[in-house]
Each structure stands twice: as C-alpha cells, then as structure tokens.
Design a protein around this motif. Sequence first.
Motif, PDB file in Angstrom:
ATOM      1  N   ALA A 130       0.986  -1.158  -0.027  1.00 32.39           N
ATOM      2  CA  ALA A 130       0.023  -0.009  -0.135  1.00 32.39           C
ATOM      3  C   ALA A 130       0.759   1.263  -0.101  1.00 32.39           C
ATOM      4  O   ALA A 130       0.784   2.336  -0.890  1.00 32.39           O
ATOM      5  N   ARG A 131       1.986   1.406   0.836  1.00 31.03           N
ATOM      6  CA  ARG A 131       2.771   2.359   0.729  1.00 31.03           C
ATOM      7  C   ARG A 131       3.718   2.639  -0.512  1.00 31.03           C
ATOM      8  O   ARG A 131       3.688   3.593  -1.137  1.00 31.03           O
ATOM      9  N   GLY A 132       3.991   1.454  -1.190  1.00 30.13           N
ATOM     10  CA  GLY A 132       4.577   1.471  -2.479  1.00 30.13           C
ATOM     11  C   GLY A 132       3.372   2.106  -3.525  1.00 30.13           C
ATOM     12  O   GLY A 132       3.829   2.955  -4.435  1.00 30.13           O
ATOM     13  N   VAL A 133       2.369   1.843  -3.483  1.00 30.87           N
ATOM     14  CA  VAL A 133       1.409   2.332  -4.550  1.00 30.87           C
ATOM     15  C   VAL A 133       1.044   3.568  -4.291  1.00 30.87           C
ATOM     16  O   VAL A 133       1.007   4.770  -5.104  1.00 30.87           O
ATOM     17  N   GLU A 134       1.058   3.989  -2.949  1.00 25.39           N
ATOM     18  CA  GLU A 134       0.703   5.558  -2.569  1.00 25.39           C
ATOM     19  C   GLU A 134       1.721   6.333  -3.115  1.00 25.39           C
ATOM     20  O   GLU A 134       1.593   7.588  -3.334  1.00 25.39           O
ATOM     21  N   ASP A 135       3.272   5.839  -2.893  1.00 27.04           N
ATOM     22  CA  ASP A 135       4.284   6.465  -3.253  1.00 27.04           C
ATOM     23  C   ASP A 135       4.610   6.600  -4.874  1.00 27.04           C
ATOM     24  O   ASP A 135       5.637   7.259  -5.211  1.00 27.04           O
ATOM     25  N   GLY A 136       3.668   6.012  -5.640  1.00 28.55           N
ATOM     26  CA  GLY A 136       3.767   5.649  -6.939  1.00 28.55           C
ATOM     27  C   GLY A 136       4.838   4.740  -7.386  1.00 28.55           C
ATOM     28  O   GLY A 136       5.265   4.892  -8.315  1.00 28.55           O
ATOM     29  N   MET A 137       5.310   3.880  -6.748  1.00 31.65           N
ATOM     30  CA  MET A 137       6.104   2.896  -7.210  1.00 31.65           C
ATOM     31  C   MET A 137       5.901   2.008  -7.894  1.00 31.65           C
ATOM     32  O   MET A 137       4.597   1.607  -8.127  1.00 31.65           O
ATOM     33  N   ASP A 138       6.358   1.708  -8.962  1.00 30.63           N
ATOM     34  CA  ASP A 138       6.068   0.524 -10.164  1.00 30.63           C
ATOM     35  C   ASP A 138       6.070  -0.829  -9.373  1.00 30.63           C
ATOM     36  O   ASP A 138       7.001  -0.974  -8.365  1.00 30.63           O
ATOM     37  N   PRO A 139       5.473  -1.993  -9.884  1.00 31.39           N
ATOM     38  CA  PRO A 139       5.377  -3.238  -9.407  1.00 31.39           C
ATOM     39  C   PRO A 139       6.743  -3.733  -9.072  1.00 31.39           C
ATOM     40  O   PRO A 139       6.782  -4.480  -7.917  1.00 31.39           O
ATOM     41  N   PRO A 140       7.650  -3.675 -10.120  1.00 26.25           N
ATOM     42  CA  PRO A 140       8.884  -4.271  -9.750  1.00 26.25           C
ATOM     43  C   PRO A 140       9.705  -3.727  -8.758  1.00 26.25           C
ATOM     44  O   PRO A 140      10.117  -4.519  -7.805  1.00 26.25           O
ATOM     45  N   ALA A 141       9.340  -2.515  -8.546  1.00 26.36           N
ATOM     46  CA  ALA A 141       9.841  -1.715  -7.332  1.00 26.36           C
ATOM     47  C   ALA A 141       9.490  -2.268  -5.965  1.00 26.36           C
ATOM     48  O   ALA A 141      10.151  -2.519  -4.886  1.00 26.36           O
ATOM     49  N   ILE A 142       8.073  -2.434  -5.941  1.00 26.75           N
ATOM     50  CA  ILE A 142       7.401  -2.943  -4.690  1.00 26.75           C
ATOM     51  C   ILE A 142       7.861  -4.255  -4.446  1.00 26.75           C
ATOM     52  O   ILE A 142       8.071  -4.622  -3.237  1.00 26.75           O
ATOM     53  N   ARG A 143       8.016  -5.082  -5.571  1.00 27.83           N
ATOM     54  CA  ARG A 143       8.319  -6.465  -5.294  1.00 27.83           C
ATOM     55  C   ARG A 143       9.838  -6.622  -4.792  1.00 27.83           C
ATOM     56  O   ARG A 143      10.052  -7.425  -3.937  1.00 27.83           O
ATOM     57  N   ALA A 144      10.786  -5.751  -5.116  1.00 29.31           N
ATOM     58  CA  ALA A 144      12.147  -5.741  -4.818  1.00 29.31           C
ATOM     59  C   ALA A 144      12.036  -5.351  -3.366  1.00 29.31           C
ATOM     60  O   ALA A 144      12.859  -6.077  -2.433  1.00 29.31           O
ATOM     61  N   VAL A 145      11.215  -4.323  -2.795  1.00 28.57           N
ATOM     62  CA  VAL A 145      11.377  -4.027  -1.521  1.00 28.57           C
ATOM     63  C   VAL A 145      10.649  -5.054  -0.555  1.00 28.57           C
ATOM     64  O   VAL A 145      11.273  -5.542   0.432  1.00 28.57           O
ATOM     65  N   LEU A 146       9.556  -5.979  -1.103  1.00 33.87           N
ATOM     66  CA  LEU A 146       8.959  -6.974  -0.236  1.00 33.87           C
ATOM     67  C   LEU A 146      10.168  -8.210  -0.090  1.00 33.87           C
ATOM     68  O   LEU A 146      10.046  -8.826   0.848  1.00 33.87           O
ATOM     69  N   MET A 147      10.830  -8.366  -1.334  1.00 34.78           N
ATOM     70  CA  MET A 147      11.676  -9.526  -1.186  1.00 34.78           C
ATOM     71  C   MET A 147      12.952  -9.074  -0.276  1.00 34.78           C
ATOM     72  O   MET A 147      13.430 -10.007   0.541  1.00 34.78           O
ATOM     73  N   LEU A 148      13.103  -7.930  -0.183  1.00 32.49           N
ATOM     74  CA  LEU A 148      14.291  -7.519   1.022  1.00 32.49           C
ATOM     75  C   LEU A 148      13.681  -7.657   2.229  1.00 32.49           C
ATOM     76  O   LEU A 148      14.245  -8.341   3.059  1.00 32.49           O
ATOM     77  N   ARG A 149      12.612  -7.315   2.531  1.00 33.01           N
ATOM     78  CA  ARG A 149      11.811  -7.281   3.839  1.00 33.01           C
ATOM     79  C   ARG A 149      11.698  -8.972   4.399  1.00 33.01           C
ATOM     80  O   ARG A 149      11.969  -9.257   5.387  1.00 33.01           O
ATOM     81  N   ASN A 150      11.191  -9.769   3.282  1.00 33.13           N
ATOM     82  CA  ASN A 150      10.961 -11.030   3.434  1.00 33.13           C
ATOM     83  C   ASN A 150      12.283 -11.935   3.471  1.00 33.13           C
ATOM     84  O   ASN A 150      12.107 -13.234   3.729  1.00 33.13           O
ATOM     85  N   GLY A 151      13.324 -11.298   3.194  1.00 32.21           N
ATOM     86  CA  GLY A 151      14.614 -12.052   3.103  1.00 32.21           C
ATOM     87  C   GLY A 151      14.615 -13.011   1.927  1.00 32.21           C
ATOM     88  O   GLY A 151      15.594 -14.072   1.978  1.00 32.21           O
ATOM     89  N   THR A 152      14.012 -12.665   1.172  1.00 33.81           N
ATOM     90  CA  THR A 152      13.962 -13.517  -0.304  1.00 33.81           C
ATOM     91  C   THR A 152      15.066 -12.885  -1.223  1.00 33.81           C
ATOM     92  O   THR A 152      15.017 -11.670  -1.543  1.00 33.81           O
ATOM     93  N   PRO A 153      16.001 -13.814  -1.999  1.00 30.40           N
ATOM     94  CA  PRO A 153      17.125 -13.387  -2.933  1.00 30.40           C
ATOM     95  C   PRO A 153      16.292 -12.714  -4.033  1.00 30.40           C
ATOM     96  O   PRO A 153      15.155 -13.120  -4.608  1.00 30.40           O
TER      97      PRO A 153
END
Length: 122
Positions: free
Chosen positions: A99-122
């Motif tokens: 939701a924060r990513g969408v609100e900040d205007g991030m594109d889906p790949p950037a949001i996915r990268a942040v989620l992967m970092l948060r969840n410890g996924t390479p």
Amino acid sequence: ADEPFLPGGADVDRDLLRRVVRADDWGAVAAMVSRTPYGPVAVDLRSIHSPETQVERKIHTNLLRRIDALTLPDPVGFGIVIGYVERKISEIGNLRMIARGVEDGMDPPAIRAVLMLRNGTP
C-alpha cells in the motif's frame, strides 16, 4: 532506554538495553546480543544495504522457528495458533508495504524488490 523496556526479561536486562541503545554501530549491537536468544541474528551487518530490515526479518524468522519448535511436542497445542497469528502479522506488514509503495507511486517491480528484501528472499 527505560521507557520501552518491560521488566521481567531474563536474557535482556535494562543494562544491556541501555548499552544497545548507545552503541556506535550495528557491529557493536551484534556483539552485545550474541549471548542472548537474539544471538542468531547477530551477524556482521556492514555489508547489508538495510541493516534494520535485515535484523527485523532475522528476529521474526527466529521467532517463527521457536514457535514452530513448540508445535513439535504438541501438534494440537497453542504453538499452532501463535504461529498462525505471527504469520498473519507478517502478511499484514507485507500488505502495508504494498500500500505504501502504491501510494508513493512505485511501479510493481520496485514494490516487489522491497518486499523481497523485507522477507529475506533473494
């Protein structure tokens, strides 16, 4: 350092919390907590881009492992319920990040990268 401290902890006392809060860097924090149950997350953080995110994720993963260990001796006990709730908390955190990513205007790949970092996924 006293305000967020809840008395009664056997592994992290007020003195340790005060020293952690005053530490100069993440390496000092890792050294201080290495002899506590948080030791598994005491890693060399100098090479990590976002140490706060990595430490939070490692602490949560360690917590889930400990909860999972509670279910082994009693698979119908409270460990299952606590594990479910903790995983829902993680899921809610992921949804908030999206939701924060969408609100900040991030594109889906950037949001996915942040989620992967948060969840410890390479």
